[in-house]
Design an enzyme around this catalytic site. Structure first.
Site, short mmCIF file in Angstrom:
data_model
loop_
_atom_site.label_atom_id
_atom_site.label_comp_id
_atom_site.label_asym_id
_atom_site.label_seq_id
_atom_site.Cartn_x
_atom_site.Cartn_y
_atom_site.Cartn_z
N CYS A 271 52.14 -20.03 27.23
CA CYS A 271 51.38 -19.96 28.65
C CYS A 271 50.05 -21.18 28.36
CB CYS A 271 50.56 -18.84 29.29
SG CYS A 271 52.04 -17.23 29.39
N1 SAJ Z 1 42.50 -17.99 22.05
C1 SAJ Z 1 41.47 -18.59 21.95
N2 SAJ Z 1 40.28 -18.32 22.28
C2 SAJ Z 1 39.83 -17.88 22.91
C3 SAJ Z 1 41.06 -17.18 24.01
C4 SAJ Z 1 42.04 -17.21 23.21
O1 SAJ Z 1 41.36 -19.88 20.56
O2 SAJ Z 1 38.52 -16.96 23.36
C5 SAJ Z 1 43.72 -18.37 21.68
C6 SAJ Z 1 44.37 -17.88 21.60
O3 SAJ Z 1 44.41 -17.40 19.75
C7 SAJ Z 1 45.89 -18.22 21.59
C8 SAJ Z 1 45.95 -18.63 23.31
O4 SAJ Z 1 44.27 -18.94 23.47
O5 SAJ Z 1 46.42 -18.87 20.16
C9 SAJ Z 1 45.93 -17.91 23.44
O6 SAJ Z 1 45.54 -16.98 23.69
P1 SAJ Z 1 45.56 -16.43 25.29
O7 SAJ Z 1 44.14 -14.46 24.98
O8 SAJ Z 1 44.99 -16.71 26.47
O9 SAJ Z 1 47.00 -15.48 25.29
P2 SAJ Z 1 47.87 -15.09 25.79
O10 SAJ Z 1 48.95 -17.30 25.55
O11 SAJ Z 1 49.09 -14.60 25.67
O12 SAJ Z 1 47.99 -15.38 27.71
C10 SAJ Z 1 48.43 -14.88 28.40
C11 SAJ Z 1 48.34 -15.24 29.51
N3 SAJ Z 1 49.30 -14.01 30.49
C12 SAJ Z 1 49.88 -15.07 31.50
O13 SAJ Z 1 49.73 -16.54 31.49
C13 SAJ Z 1 50.89 -13.55 31.99
C14 SAJ Z 1 47.16 -15.34 30.42
O14 SAJ Z 1 46.52 -15.33 31.45
C15 SAJ Z 1 46.10 -14.08 30.30
O15 SAJ Z 1 44.54 -14.26 30.59
C16 SAJ Z 1 46.08 -13.57 28.44
O16 SAJ Z 1 47.68 -13.60 27.87
C17 SAJ Z 1 45.00 -12.47 28.45
O17 SAJ Z 1 44.03 -12.28 28.64
O18 SAJ Z 1 46.18 -11.96 27.26
#
Ligand code: SAJ
Length: 431
Positions: free
Chosen positions: A270
């Protein structure tokens, strides 16, 4: 009986196209709420697993799968001839980016062509796959119109972004508000009524384009804030400060601040993709979203920055890493999951291999992976493994790993995720 009546009485037949991390949990949720669901899937392995009552999605248990199959509420098939039996068809197929960072709608268009060929009066089609603003209206609706049926009279079309967060113990499909936007008011009303039978709160918006853009804003919000802290990591390095300390202290502000954390890049299906979808679309409309594009560039530059920092920690440059033994800890794209799609750890490993370093990895959730055409298996985190590395690079901070032991046994640790926080050791270098 009208579709609205069948929805109200939960006798409406639900088709889910695509049984991946969005479609299968969604199918289960409709089963839980009393609907009969037919899952359509083209992947033979998935169909075989489902037929044997085996789940390949972490958030769906085998027991629940078997329960709904036995109850006759869930069936899975590749027979598209069963599409006309469905009153509502929820489309949950992948919408990846091409290498050129342009949207690839090929899968979803192939699916919608099949739906269109079998479209019948009274059906509601809902797109859940993330796509760019206008895609439902400009690309998908014309495909459905080829059926000769009329929108809002014969068939109904809406977009409702998926908000599935794999592994999230708090937010489920049922308790996460569901945004819904129809191609016309009748479609919005019907789709809102349908989802109101399975989720606690429905958030109707004025159009499919609005609903598509809501989703992209949600994830672009994350991407730009992650890019901000990724740049702050580099700013703090130049200021001689610990970025993790600065963020933690800023997070003590009870209002007007939301902590994000730097890392070796961003992964998953995403966050890397969604800002690119938005940027691509608005640039076709002659507006350049510089800020959003810059955020993507900063995030995509982090694997290279991490490799540069590893080289520096070794007293080398990225050109003199040949032969250095690097043990990567954490290949998955985020902690606690085994999903390594688009994982920045893969980019880091690729760059290290390209620089001639000898790379091994340990990830309790990822038994094996392929990088630069090589098949690697996760190595045990043994004393020998840690001691023989020149540097252990923590790229994803999985729970259950003893980072204190890593810092004790490895000659050098590059910690890109503050996993070894609290460990004040000259051997631990942090992003
Ligand atoms: N990441 C960072 N720093 C942060 C947060 C994330 O480097 O502060 C990185 C993570 O390591 C990862 C990537 O970004 O590699 C994405 O992380 P994510 O926490 O956004 O996880 P995702 O990709 O699973 O995003 C999903 C999304 N859900 C949907 O699209 C339905 C996102 O909208 C959610 O907010 C997120 O999950 C969540 O909160 O877990």
């Amino acid at each position: 009986m009208t579709l609205s009546q069948r929805i109200r009485g939960r006798s409406a037949r639900i088709g889910v196209l695509g049984l991946g991390y969005v479609g299968l949990p969604l199918a289960m949720e409709f089963c839980r709420k009393g609907f009969r669901v037919t899952g359509f899937e083209v992947d033979r392995h998935r169909l075989d697993a489902l037929a044997r009552g085996r789940s390949y999605i972490g958030d769906v248990s085998a027991a629940e799968l078997r329960r709904w199959r036995t109850a006759g509420r869930f069936s899975s098939t590749d027979r598209l001839a069963l599409l006309p039996d469905q009153d509502a068809v929820l489309v949950c197929v992948q919408t990846p980016l091409r290498k050129t960072k342009k949207p690839d709608l090929s899968r979803i268009l192939a699916a919608l062509k099949e739906v269109s060929r079998r479209l019948r009066p009274g059906q509601l089609i809902v797109i859940e796959s993330t796509t760019y603003p206008g895609a439902t209206e400009e690309v998908i609706l014309p495909v459905l119109r080829r059926s000769g049926l009329r929108l809002g009279k014969d068939f109904f079309l809406a977009f409702s972004p998926e908000r599935v967060d794999p592994g999230n113990p708090v937010w489920s499909i049922a308790n996460t508000p569901k945004v819904v936007g129809g191609a016309d008011p009748a479609s919005t009303r019907l789709a809102a009524r349908l989802y109101a039978r399975v989720v606690d709160r429905v958030v109707p918006v004025s159009s499919t384009r609005a609903a598509e853009t809501v989703k992209l804003l949600e994830n672009t919000f994350r991407a730009v804030n992650i890019a901000l802290v990724n740049e702050m990591a580099q700013v703090c390095r130049h200021l001689g400060l610990d970025v993790w300390e600065v963020i933690e202290a800023a997070a003590s502000k009870p209002f007007g601040f939301m902590p994000f954390y730097p890392g070796p890049g961003i992964g998953g299906h995403c966050i890397p993709k969604d800002p690119r979808l938005l940027s691509w679309k608005v640039r076709t409309l002659h507006f350049d979203p510089r800020f959003i594009r810059l955020a993507s560039t900063i995030n995509e530059g982090m694997p290279g920055y991490a490799v540069k920092r590893i080289a520096q920690a070794l007293g080398r440059t990225t050109r003199t890493l040949r032969g250095r033994r690097i043990l990567v800890l954490g290949a998955a794209y985020k902690p606690g999951l085994g999903d390594y799609r688009e994982s920045p750890a893969l980019d880091v490993m690729d760059l290290l291999l390209r620089a001639g370093a000898r790379v091994r990895y340990h990830d309790p959730f990822v038994p094996s992976l392929e990088v630069r055409g090589r098949r690697l298996s996760s190595v045990p985190l043994s004393e020998a493994c840690l001691k023989s590395a020149h540097c252990a690079a923590i790229l994803t901070a999985h729970p259950g790993v003893d980072y204190e032991r890593v810092a004790r046994l490895a000659p050098l640790v590059f910690d890109a995720r503050n996993a070894a926080k609290g460990l004040r050791s000259p051997k631990v270098v942090r992003l």
